[in-house]
Design a protein around this motif. Structure first.
Motif, PDB file in Angstrom:
ATOM      1  N   LEU A 143       1.021  -1.188   0.080  1.00 49.26           N
ATOM      2  CA  LEU A 143       0.048   0.259   0.010  1.00 49.26           C
ATOM      3  C   LEU A 143       0.862   1.293   0.051  1.00 49.26           C
ATOM      4  CD1 LEU A 143      -2.985   0.964  -0.078  1.00 49.26           C
ATOM      5  CD2 LEU A 143      -2.828   0.873   2.549  1.00 49.26           C
ATOM      6  N   SER A 144       1.870   1.358   0.682  1.00 53.87           N
ATOM      7  CA  SER A 144       2.904   2.440   0.597  1.00 53.87           C
ATOM      8  C   SER A 144       3.479   2.816  -0.665  1.00 53.87           C
ATOM      9  CB  SER A 144       4.014   2.089   1.783  1.00 53.87           C
ATOM     10  OG  SER A 144       4.739   1.061   1.415  1.00 53.87           O
ATOM     11  N   SER A 189      -6.294  -1.101  -0.514  1.00 51.62           N
ATOM     12  CA  SER A 189      -6.737  -0.938   0.938  1.00 51.62           C
ATOM     13  C   SER A 189      -7.778  -1.815   1.006  1.00 51.62           C
ATOM     14  CB  SER A 189      -6.987   0.559   0.995  1.00 51.62           C
ATOM     15  OG  SER A 189      -5.924   1.265   0.892  1.00 51.62           O
ATOM     16  N   TYR A 190      -8.759  -2.125   0.143  1.00 51.18           N
ATOM     17  CA  TYR A 190     -10.163  -2.678   0.201  1.00 51.18           C
ATOM     18  C   TYR A 190      -9.613  -4.411   0.454  1.00 51.18           C
ATOM     19  CZ  TYR A 190     -14.370  -5.131  -0.677  1.00 51.18           C
ATOM     20  OH  TYR A 190     -15.506  -5.809  -0.535  1.00 51.18           O
ATOM     21  N   GLN A 231      -6.747  -5.684   1.415  1.00 54.28           N
ATOM     22  CA  GLN A 231      -5.994  -5.988   2.338  1.00 54.28           C
ATOM     23  C   GLN A 231      -6.770  -5.535   3.695  1.00 54.28           C
ATOM     24  OE1 GLN A 231      -2.230  -4.076   1.674  1.00 54.28           O
ATOM     25  NE2 GLN A 231      -1.520  -5.607   0.183  1.00 54.28           N
ATOM     26  N   ASN A 232      -8.011  -5.116   3.722  1.00 52.42           N
ATOM     27  CA  ASN A 232      -8.785  -4.901   4.831  1.00 52.42           C
ATOM     28  C   ASN A 232      -8.273  -3.781   5.584  1.00 52.42           C
ATOM     29  OD1 ASN A 232     -10.678  -7.125   4.120  1.00 52.42           O
ATOM     30  ND2 ASN A 232      -9.493  -8.391   5.380  1.00 52.42           N
ATOM     31  N   GLN A 233      -7.914  -2.591   4.801  1.00 49.17           N
ATOM     32  CA  GLN A 233      -7.288  -1.333   5.407  1.00 49.17           C
ATOM     33  C   GLN A 233      -8.095  -0.123   4.972  1.00 49.17           C
ATOM     34  OE1 GLN A 233      -3.058  -0.971   4.812  1.00 49.17           O
ATOM     35  NE2 GLN A 233      -2.737  -3.029   5.400  1.00 49.17           N
ATOM     36  N   SER A 279      -9.605   1.849   8.178  1.00 55.57           N
ATOM     37  CA  SER A 279      -8.856   1.664   9.238  1.00 55.57           C
ATOM     38  C   SER A 279      -8.774   3.260   9.627  1.00 55.57           C
ATOM     39  CB  SER A 279      -7.578   1.049   9.136  1.00 55.57           C
ATOM     40  OG  SER A 279      -6.576   1.924   8.136  1.00 55.57           O
ATOM     41  N   HIS A 326      -5.820   4.578  10.293  1.00 53.43           N
ATOM     42  CA  HIS A 326      -4.430   4.898   9.334  1.00 53.43           C
ATOM     43  C   HIS A 326      -4.916   5.361   7.860  1.00 53.43           C
ATOM     44  CE1 HIS A 326      -0.754   3.970   7.185  1.00 53.43           C
ATOM     45  NE2 HIS A 326      -0.235   4.865   8.109  1.00 53.43           N
ATOM     46  N   PHE A 327      -5.504   4.853   7.259  1.00 52.48           N
ATOM     47  CA  PHE A 327      -6.243   5.060   5.929  1.00 52.48           C
ATOM     48  C   PHE A 327      -6.938   6.495   5.942  1.00 52.48           C
ATOM     49  CE2 PHE A 327      -9.140   5.051   2.269  1.00 52.48           C
ATOM     50  CZ  PHE A 327      -8.083   4.518   1.300  1.00 52.48           C
TER      51      PHE A 327
END
Length: 87
Positions: free
Chosen positions: A20-21, A65-66, A68-70, A73, A75-76
């Protein structure tokens, strides 16, 4: 450029191997390039490809993000707000 990656992730319904980064940094770099070109009054033809890459990178940020279930979050959310304020 990133369309095959987007299609592959959506078809497989998983984002294994994608960080993601990396996609955040790509999106930020392309956005900076877009902002520079727009603020200096360059013709659209000079930076249109960068706009497309910015959009594709943004799509990949959301998709990765979706899967990876983030996506939902804290953070997102902080990154989205920071990106919006910076742009």
């Amino acid at each position: 450029l990133y369309t095959p990656i987007i299609v592959g992730v959506v078809r497989q319904r998983k984002a294994d191997g994608l960080t993601l980064s990396t996609w955040w940094m790509k999106m930020i770099a392309y956005t900076c390039s877009d902002i520079y070109a727009i603020s200096h009054g360059y013709p659209l033809a000079a930076y249109f490809d960068s706009l497309i890459l910015t959009f594709q990178s943004a799509v990949l940020v959301v998709i990765v993000s979706y899967y990876q279930n983030q996506l939902f979050s804290v953070h997102f959310a902080v990154l989205i707000v920071g990106y919006a304020l910076a742009a």
